[in-house]
Design an enzyme around this catalytic site. Sequence first.
Site, PDB file in Angstrom:
ATOM      1  N   CYS A  78       0.851  -1.191   0.000  1.00  0.00           N
ATOM      2  CA  CYS A  78       0.000   0.000   0.000  1.00  0.00           C
ATOM      3  C   CYS A  78       0.886   1.241   0.000  1.00  0.00           C
ATOM      4  CB  CYS A  78      -0.893   0.050   1.245  1.00  0.00           C
ATOM      5  SG  CYS A  78      -2.432  -0.829   1.073  1.00  0.00           S
ATOM      6  N   HIS A  79       0.475   2.233  -0.759  1.00  0.00           N
ATOM      7  CA  HIS A  79       1.205   3.500  -0.740  1.00  0.00           C
ATOM      8  C   HIS A  79       0.963   4.204   0.590  1.00  0.00           C
ATOM      9  CE1 HIS A  79       0.859   2.759  -5.084  1.00  0.00           C
ATOM     10  NE2 HIS A  79       1.977   3.440  -5.171  1.00  0.00           N
ATOM     11  N   MET A 114      -8.313   1.010   1.087  1.00  0.00           N
ATOM     12  CA  MET A 114      -7.682   0.229   2.161  1.00  0.00           C
ATOM     13  C   MET A 114      -7.679   1.003   3.476  1.00  0.00           C
ATOM     14  SD  MET A 114      -7.292  -2.622   0.814  1.00  0.00           S
ATOM     15  CE  MET A 114      -6.634  -3.346   2.294  1.00  0.00           C
ATOM     16  N   GLU A 115      -7.504   2.314   3.397  1.00  0.00           N
ATOM     17  CA  GLU A 115      -7.522   3.128   4.616  1.00  0.00           C
ATOM     18  C   GLU A 115      -8.888   3.067   5.282  1.00  0.00           C
ATOM     19  OE1 GLU A 115      -3.910   4.125   2.544  1.00  0.00           O
ATOM     20  OE2 GLU A 115      -5.948   3.807   1.836  1.00  0.00           O
ATOM     21  N   ASP A 129     -12.084  -5.576  21.976  1.00  0.00           N
ATOM     22  CA  ASP A 129     -11.092  -5.528  23.057  1.00  0.00           C
ATOM     23  C   ASP A 129     -11.664  -4.908  24.325  1.00  0.00           C
ATOM     24  OD1 ASP A 129      -8.396  -5.769  24.179  1.00  0.00           O
ATOM     25  OD2 ASP A 129      -8.371  -3.574  24.027  1.00  0.00           O
TER      26      ASP A 129
END
Length: 158
Positions: A78-79, A114-115, A129
């Site tokens: 990924c960039h 993707m971000e 969590d």
Amino acid sequence: MSEFSHLDKTGKANMVNVVEKSITQRLAKARAVVYLPEEVLAQLNAGDIQTKKGSVFQIAIVAGIMAAKKTGDLIPLCHPLGMDNCNVDISINEANEVVIDCTAVITAKTGIEMEALVGASVAALTIYDMCKALSHDIVIKEVKLMEKKGGKRDFKRS
């Protein structure tokens, strides 16, 4: 037939070359859906779960934004991108599931899907969590791209 963008002609992994691409405004929206069992849902107070660590949803929002900013460090090839904006919204749907929407925006030569996907995913993991002390029956049901604009093709899931 489309080719994998991260493989060269010999099949070797490589980063996509964006030198020739145009700079455009790009937007991506991703969604994660989290199932919370009744014992966790019972802890919802005014649309959020308060813990000794703080507001579950507010901490998940910050975690999602932080993760989206680190996507280039987490996903090989990924960039690294400097986002123009990232927003994480958390709500409860009619099925009493937590819905996390992450929207990322950039003006660049490459997309930002993707971000958005990483932001939604890490926000979901943060909810898990922070709530696992109440139950381990929490399920991250899905993470998916909802929309992308800019670049070669636009996409919108109905």
